[in-house]
Design a protein around this motif. Structure first.
Motif, PDB file in Angstrom:
ATOM      1  N   MET A   1     -27.815  -7.966 -31.270  1.00 31.63           N
ATOM      2  CA  MET A   1     -28.156  -7.483 -32.592  1.00 31.63           C
ATOM      3  C   MET A   1     -27.899  -8.567 -33.628  1.00 31.63           C
ATOM      4  O   MET A   1     -27.068  -9.439 -33.401  1.00 31.63           O
ATOM      5  CB  MET A   1     -27.307  -6.257 -32.941  1.00 31.63           C
ATOM      6  CG  MET A   1     -27.737  -5.014 -32.220  1.00 31.63           C
ATOM      7  SD  MET A   1     -26.896  -3.591 -32.875  1.00 31.63           S
ATOM      8  CE  MET A   1     -26.015  -3.079 -31.430  1.00 31.63           C
ATOM      9  N   ARG A   2     -28.597  -8.469 -34.753  1.00 30.97           N
ATOM     10  CA  ARG A   2     -28.388  -9.414 -35.842  1.00 30.97           C
ATOM     11  C   ARG A   2     -28.775  -8.759 -37.165  1.00 30.97           C
ATOM     12  O   ARG A   2     -29.558  -7.825 -37.186  1.00 30.97           O
ATOM     13  CB  ARG A   2     -29.196 -10.691 -35.638  1.00 30.97           C
ATOM     14  CG  ARG A   2     -30.693 -10.514 -35.832  1.00 30.97           C
ATOM     15  CD  ARG A   2     -31.437 -11.843 -35.706  1.00 30.97           C
ATOM     16  NE  ARG A   2     -32.851 -11.668 -35.942  1.00 30.97           N
ATOM     17  CZ  ARG A   2     -33.449 -11.832 -37.117  1.00 30.97           C
ATOM     18  NH1 ARG A   2     -32.746 -12.181 -38.173  1.00 30.97           N
ATOM     19  NH2 ARG A   2     -34.739 -11.662 -37.256  1.00 30.97           N
ATOM     20  N   MET A   3     -28.252  -9.281 -38.236  1.00 30.65           N
ATOM     21  CA  MET A   3     -28.662  -8.850 -39.563  1.00 30.65           C
ATOM     22  C   MET A   3     -30.047  -9.421 -39.807  1.00 30.65           C
ATOM     23  O   MET A   3     -30.278 -10.607 -39.564  1.00 30.65           O
ATOM     24  CB  MET A   3     -27.698  -9.370 -40.632  1.00 30.65           C
ATOM     25  CG  MET A   3     -26.305  -8.801 -40.538  1.00 30.65           C
ATOM     26  SD  MET A   3     -26.224  -7.063 -41.004  1.00 30.65           S
ATOM     27  CE  MET A   3     -26.624  -7.165 -42.732  1.00 30.65           C
TER      28      MET A   3
ATOM     29  N   MET B   1     -37.806 -15.887 -40.920  1.00 28.37           N
ATOM     30  CA  MET B   1     -37.405 -14.494 -40.728  1.00 28.37           C
ATOM     31  C   MET B   1     -36.750 -14.290 -39.367  1.00 28.37           C
ATOM     32  O   MET B   1     -35.923 -13.407 -39.208  1.00 28.37           O
ATOM     33  CB  MET B   1     -38.610 -13.567 -40.891  1.00 28.37           C
ATOM     34  CG  MET B   1     -39.122 -13.537 -42.319  1.00 28.37           C
ATOM     35  SD  MET B   1     -40.654 -12.616 -42.551  1.00 28.37           S
ATOM     36  CE  MET B   1     -40.150 -10.961 -42.126  1.00 28.37           C
ATOM     37  N   GLU B   2     -37.111 -15.126 -38.414  1.00 27.78           N
ATOM     38  CA  GLU B   2     -36.548 -15.008 -37.069  1.00 27.78           C
ATOM     39  C   GLU B   2     -35.164 -15.632 -36.962  1.00 27.78           C
ATOM     40  O   GLU B   2     -34.348 -15.203 -36.143  1.00 27.78           O
ATOM     41  CB  GLU B   2     -37.482 -15.673 -36.044  1.00 27.78           C
ATOM     42  CG  GLU B   2     -38.844 -15.024 -35.923  1.00 27.78           C
ATOM     43  CD  GLU B   2     -39.803 -15.365 -37.067  1.00 27.78           C
ATOM     44  OE1 GLU B   2     -40.710 -14.563 -37.307  1.00 27.78           O
ATOM     45  OE2 GLU B   2     -39.617 -16.405 -37.730  1.00 27.78           O
ATOM     46  N   GLU B   3     -34.898 -16.633 -37.775  1.00 29.09           N
ATOM     47  CA  GLU B   3     -33.647 -17.382 -37.652  1.00 29.09           C
ATOM     48  C   GLU B   3     -32.573 -16.998 -38.656  1.00 29.09           C
ATOM     49  O   GLU B   3     -31.404 -17.278 -38.434  1.00 29.09           O
ATOM     50  CB  GLU B   3     -33.932 -18.886 -37.784  1.00 29.09           C
ATOM     51  CG  GLU B   3     -34.821 -19.438 -36.692  1.00 29.09           C
ATOM     52  CD  GLU B   3     -34.187 -19.366 -35.318  1.00 29.09           C
ATOM     53  OE1 GLU B   3     -32.969 -19.607 -35.205  1.00 29.09           O
ATOM     54  OE2 GLU B   3     -34.903 -19.066 -34.356  1.00 29.09           O
TER      55      GLU B   3
END
Length: 143
Positions: free
Chosen positions: A1-3, A49-51
């Motif tokens: 998961m990530r913000m 947006m991916e990083e």
């Protein structure tokens, strides 16, 4: 998961895009209109947006302002030098509402600015996490 992102409802999408790109130095990453829903969204950020974690600016067609509410706090952005960043933002027309300087209850340098819709953005001197904020790493705290 990530913000992934933080969403802000804005009263003038182009004004907000201009603020976050021209004053705050972010890039416009993606923009799309949703005619059936009568809204437009734009994503801005320093990374892809991916990083990275980005800001979603949502404009609901015909709504020019919002009441921010008492639960909203701020967005935090790490900067190499908070004094230089606050001065640059002010020189670009940004509204510095708390000048750069040490925290009232700590030593880390911070400043606060306000975007065109009234949202507060904290500038934090970007350095390794210090015990001033994080006394115990989360993994150790759960043990």
């Amino acid at each position: 998961m990530r913000m992934m992102h933080t969403m802000l409802r804005v009263g003038d999408l182009q004004r907000s895009i201009d603020f976050y790109t021209q004053v705050m130095g972010m890039k416009l990453l993606w923009k799309r209109e949703f005619p059936d829903g009568k809204f437009t969204i734009a994503f801005v950020g320093y990374d892809t947006m991916e990083e990275g974690t980005v800001i979603e600016l949502t404009y609901n067609w015909g709504v020019e302002s919002y009441e921010i509410g008492t639960a909203y706090g701020h967005i935090a952005i790490g900067v190499a030098n908070v004094y230089d960043a606050a001065a640059s933002i002010a020189a670009s027309g940004g509204n510095v509402i708390r000048p750069a300087g040490p925290m009232g209850s700590g030593t880390r340098a911070i400043a606060f600015i306000q975007d065109p819709d009234g949202y507060k953005v904290e500038l934090v001197e970007d350095s390794p996490l210090e015990t001033e904020f994080y006394v115990t790493p989360l993994a150790e705290a759960r043990a």
